[in-house]
Enzyme design. Sequence first.
Site, PDB file in Angstrom:
ATOM      1  N   LYS A 172     -60.792  14.172   2.278  1.00  0.00           N
ATOM      2  CA  LYS A 172     -59.549  13.972   1.535  1.00  0.00           C
ATOM      3  C   LYS A 172     -58.578  15.102   1.837  1.00  0.00           C
ATOM      4  O   LYS A 172     -58.810  16.245   1.456  1.00  0.00           O
ATOM      5  CB  LYS A 172     -59.806  13.919   0.025  1.00  0.00           C
ATOM      6  N   GLY A 225     -59.200  25.394  -1.298  1.00  0.00           N
ATOM      7  CA  GLY A 225     -58.071  25.185  -2.197  1.00  0.00           C
ATOM      8  C   GLY A 225     -58.011  26.286  -3.239  1.00  0.00           C
ATOM      9  O   GLY A 225     -58.559  27.376  -3.033  1.00  0.00           O
ATOM     10  N   THR A 229     -59.263  24.918  -9.132  1.00  0.00           N
ATOM     11  CA  THR A 229     -59.804  23.628  -8.664  1.00  0.00           C
ATOM     12  C   THR A 229     -61.250  23.824  -8.215  1.00  0.00           C
ATOM     13  O   THR A 229     -62.118  22.980  -8.490  1.00  0.00           O
ATOM     14  CB  THR A 229     -58.970  23.080  -7.480  1.00  0.00           C
ATOM     15  N   GLU A 247     -63.939  27.703  -0.448  1.00  0.00           N
ATOM     16  CA  GLU A 247     -63.005  28.690   0.122  1.00  0.00           C
ATOM     17  C   GLU A 247     -61.780  28.680  -0.765  1.00  0.00           C
ATOM     18  O   GLU A 247     -61.009  27.711  -0.756  1.00  0.00           O
ATOM     19  CB  GLU A 247     -62.623  28.294   1.557  1.00  0.00           C
ATOM     20  N   CYS A 281     -53.766  31.609   2.847  1.00  0.00           N
ATOM     21  CA  CYS A 281     -54.657  32.301   1.916  1.00  0.00           C
ATOM     22  C   CYS A 281     -54.947  33.731   2.379  1.00  0.00           C
ATOM     23  O   CYS A 281     -55.363  34.573   1.589  1.00  0.00           O
ATOM     24  CB  CYS A 281     -55.961  31.530   1.773  1.00  0.00           C
ATOM     25  N   GLU A 383     -52.211  35.071  -7.693  1.00  0.00           N
ATOM     26  CA  GLU A 383     -51.819  34.546  -6.376  1.00  0.00           C
ATOM     27  C   GLU A 383     -50.489  33.807  -6.483  1.00  0.00           C
ATOM     28  O   GLU A 383     -50.355  32.885  -7.289  1.00  0.00           O
ATOM     29  CB  GLU A 383     -52.906  33.581  -5.874  1.00  0.00           C
TER      30      GLU A 383
HETATM   31  P1  NDP Z   1     -55.592  22.807  -4.727  1.00  0.00           P
HETATM   32  O1  NDP Z   1     -56.804  23.456  -5.266  1.00  0.00           O
HETATM   33  O2  NDP Z   1     -54.566  22.324  -5.669  1.00  0.00           O
HETATM   34  O3  NDP Z   1     -55.988  21.527  -3.850  1.00  0.00           O
HETATM   35  C1  NDP Z   1     -56.849  21.570  -2.741  1.00  0.00           C
HETATM   36  C2  NDP Z   1     -57.379  20.179  -2.483  1.00  0.00           C
HETATM   37  O4  NDP Z   1     -58.213  19.784  -3.565  1.00  0.00           O
HETATM   38  C3  NDP Z   1     -56.311  19.107  -2.381  1.00  0.00           C
HETATM   39  O5  NDP Z   1     -56.694  18.126  -1.457  1.00  0.00           O
HETATM   40  C4  NDP Z   1     -56.287  18.571  -3.787  1.00  0.00           C
HETATM   41  O6  NDP Z   1     -55.708  17.303  -3.863  1.00  0.00           O
HETATM   42  C5  NDP Z   1     -57.754  18.556  -4.114  1.00  0.00           C
HETATM   43  N1  NDP Z   1     -58.088  18.547  -5.531  1.00  0.00           N
HETATM   44  C6  NDP Z   1     -57.341  18.941  -6.595  1.00  0.00           C
HETATM   45  N2  NDP Z   1     -58.032  18.775  -7.756  1.00  0.00           N
HETATM   46  C7  NDP Z   1     -59.251  18.277  -7.425  1.00  0.00           C
HETATM   47  C8  NDP Z   1     -60.424  17.908  -8.172  1.00  0.00           C
HETATM   48  N3  NDP Z   1     -60.479  18.019  -9.485  1.00  0.00           N
HETATM   49  N4  NDP Z   1     -61.487  17.444  -7.491  1.00  0.00           N
HETATM   50  C9  NDP Z   1     -61.467  17.343  -6.149  1.00  0.00           C
HETATM   51  N5  NDP Z   1     -60.388  17.659  -5.379  1.00  0.00           N
HETATM   52  C10 NDP Z   1     -59.299  18.134  -6.012  1.00  0.00           C
HETATM   53  O7  NDP Z   1     -55.013  23.813  -3.656  1.00  0.00           O
HETATM   54  P2  NDP Z   1     -53.641  23.688  -2.876  1.00  0.00           P
HETATM   55  O8  NDP Z   1     -53.627  22.421  -2.086  1.00  0.00           O
HETATM   56  O9  NDP Z   1     -52.538  23.969  -3.826  1.00  0.00           O
HETATM   57  O10 NDP Z   1     -53.793  24.891  -1.817  1.00  0.00           O
HETATM   58  C11 NDP Z   1     -53.447  26.173  -2.092  1.00  0.00           C
HETATM   59  C12 NDP Z   1     -54.659  26.995  -2.469  1.00  0.00           C
HETATM   60  O11 NDP Z   1     -55.633  26.931  -1.443  1.00  0.00           O
HETATM   61  C13 NDP Z   1     -54.344  28.470  -2.642  1.00  0.00           C
HETATM   62  O12 NDP Z   1     -54.989  28.960  -3.785  1.00  0.00           O
HETATM   63  C14 NDP Z   1     -54.943  29.098  -1.393  1.00  0.00           C
HETATM   64  O13 NDP Z   1     -55.284  30.451  -1.531  1.00  0.00           O
HETATM   65  C15 NDP Z   1     -56.127  28.243  -1.164  1.00  0.00           C
HETATM   66  N6  NDP Z   1     -56.553  28.347   0.218  1.00  0.00           N
HETATM   67  C16 NDP Z   1     -57.725  29.010   0.496  1.00  0.00           C
HETATM   68  C17 NDP Z   1     -58.140  29.172   1.804  1.00  0.00           C
HETATM   69  C18 NDP Z   1     -59.440  29.850   2.131  1.00  0.00           C
HETATM   70  O14 NDP Z   1     -59.920  29.690   3.264  1.00  0.00           O
HETATM   71  N7  NDP Z   1     -60.043  30.595   1.240  1.00  0.00           N
HETATM   72  C19 NDP Z   1     -57.328  28.676   2.931  1.00  0.00           C
HETATM   73  C20 NDP Z   1     -56.123  28.005   2.508  1.00  0.00           C
HETATM   74  C21 NDP Z   1     -55.768  27.850   1.196  1.00  0.00           C
HETATM   75  P3  NDP Z   1     -54.129  17.190  -4.308  1.00  0.00           P
HETATM   76  O15 NDP Z   1     -53.358  17.914  -3.285  1.00  0.00           O
HETATM   77  O16 NDP Z   1     -53.889  15.755  -4.311  1.00  0.00           O
HETATM   78  O17 NDP Z   1     -54.061  17.825  -5.668  1.00  0.00           O
END
Ligand code: NDP
Length: 479
Positions: A172, A225, A229, A247, A281, A383
Amino acid sequence: MKKILNFINGEYIESVQGLFLDNYEPATGIVYSQIADSDSADIEVAVQAASVAFTLWSKTSPEERCAIMLRIADGIERRLEEFALAETIDQGKPLWLSKVMDIPRAVQNFRFFATEIVHFSTSAHTDSGSLNYTKRSPIGVVGCISPWNLPLYLFTWKIAPALAAGNCVIAKPSELTPITASMLGEVCREAGLPSGVLNIVHGLGNKVGAALVEHPAVKAISFTGGTSTGAAIAQSAAPKFKKLSLELGGKNPNIVFADCNFEEAVVQSARAAFTNQGEICLCGSRIFIESSIYESFKKRFLEEVSKFTVGDPLDTKTKQGAIVAKVHFDKVMSYIELAKEEGGSILCGGKPFVPEGRCEKGWFIEPTVIEGLSYDCRTNQEEIFGPVVTLTPFDTEEEVLMMANSTKYGLASVVWTENVRKAHRVAEQLQAGIVWINCWLVRDLRTPFGGVKDSGVGREGGVEALRFFTEAKNVCIKY
Ligand code: NDP
């Protein structure tokens, strides 16, 4: 209007409910496509397809999987220009960046894991009278959930090792950036990936994402993400004893010692702060500068930041593009207001940017540099994930380590010094999964990638990813 459909069992299909969500171009603020708004019914269809495909895919040899995955890499590479343009329109990042970073890295992810699987070996142990060998088998149907900041780059970073190890995947992408993930389905089909091995399901995280995590037949979840989440996913997956790789977020320190290579530290610190609108990130968003060079660093850093021209991501002169979504734009702007309330001085930026022409309704923020904040205020602890950095002076190694380690995060960190003993000493004490010394975002895909504290659980990359996506079984023979 273009419709982005689910890719299940090798076919592009509407969601079971036939619902759609609007998909915006961040640079214009205009809806330019619609994506399938899926739910648990779509996950059920994908699980059926993936489970059937697993019986054959799990029995293919590493060489067969390698050959198909190399063709997928070639297929993305052949369409690099098309993928890069799609990524930029969907995400808001400059087109040149999509061309040199995002899409080439997606190609590299497939090539790397395609070849890594044919070199993957297991261990054997002998003692007097017995031989133990460890067998590693694919897990089954696994879920990969990725964010919007590096859409195809992070999507493929998960999918490639999962497929290489012989699993079938339900993936997804973020609902904000679905387009290149959708295009990947076409490439996989052309490359001969059997139907059902990779299934791509679109929609909202708390609806279809949550359904994917909850499904009992999905045996492992690899998630990148936000930290909150990640916590929700862990809560849902833990009682079902699923394998989890998380991650999560970061608030990375960038430490500049007085004995650094000054020019290099300035230029790379600006790059580490504002690349991809600060939406990586790994960005160094807290810059700590040794007091004796604080003023000179600040002056030169601000000159460097002024080169980060904001504008239409399609314009070759643009260094910083649009913020991915209105809700994220509002979040970043609210942190700039908070920084002012907390006593910070805005040295540059601090405002939305309004380009002339086609992007006048887009979501742009000027690169923003703030000083005068305490290390433990909210601006320096939470963040922001946008083009906002803070400058903070320090006097001693102990002091800067205390400030650097003071957040709940522990993803990456950057150190600038020409003193090799100091570099090792500081690296040892930083609470982070990744330490870059005299560089930033230099990546060797064989290395373990991930964070400590609230930045995540587990490691991706190289052999760590193949271990995650396989189940170990030890066989002991007494002789
Ligand atoms: P989110 O946590 O909002 O979303 C990440 C993904 O999870 C999206 O596909 C989202 O869908 C999905 N999602 C949201 N809620 C749920 C749930 N309850 N169950 C399952 N899936 C869910 O992150 P962002 O997309 O806003 O990304 C930014 C974040 O990601 C920042 O905190 C950043 O630091 C982190 N990040 C970490 C990295 C790492 O390697 N450590 C690398 C890059 C980013 P939808 O978009 O539809 O909500």
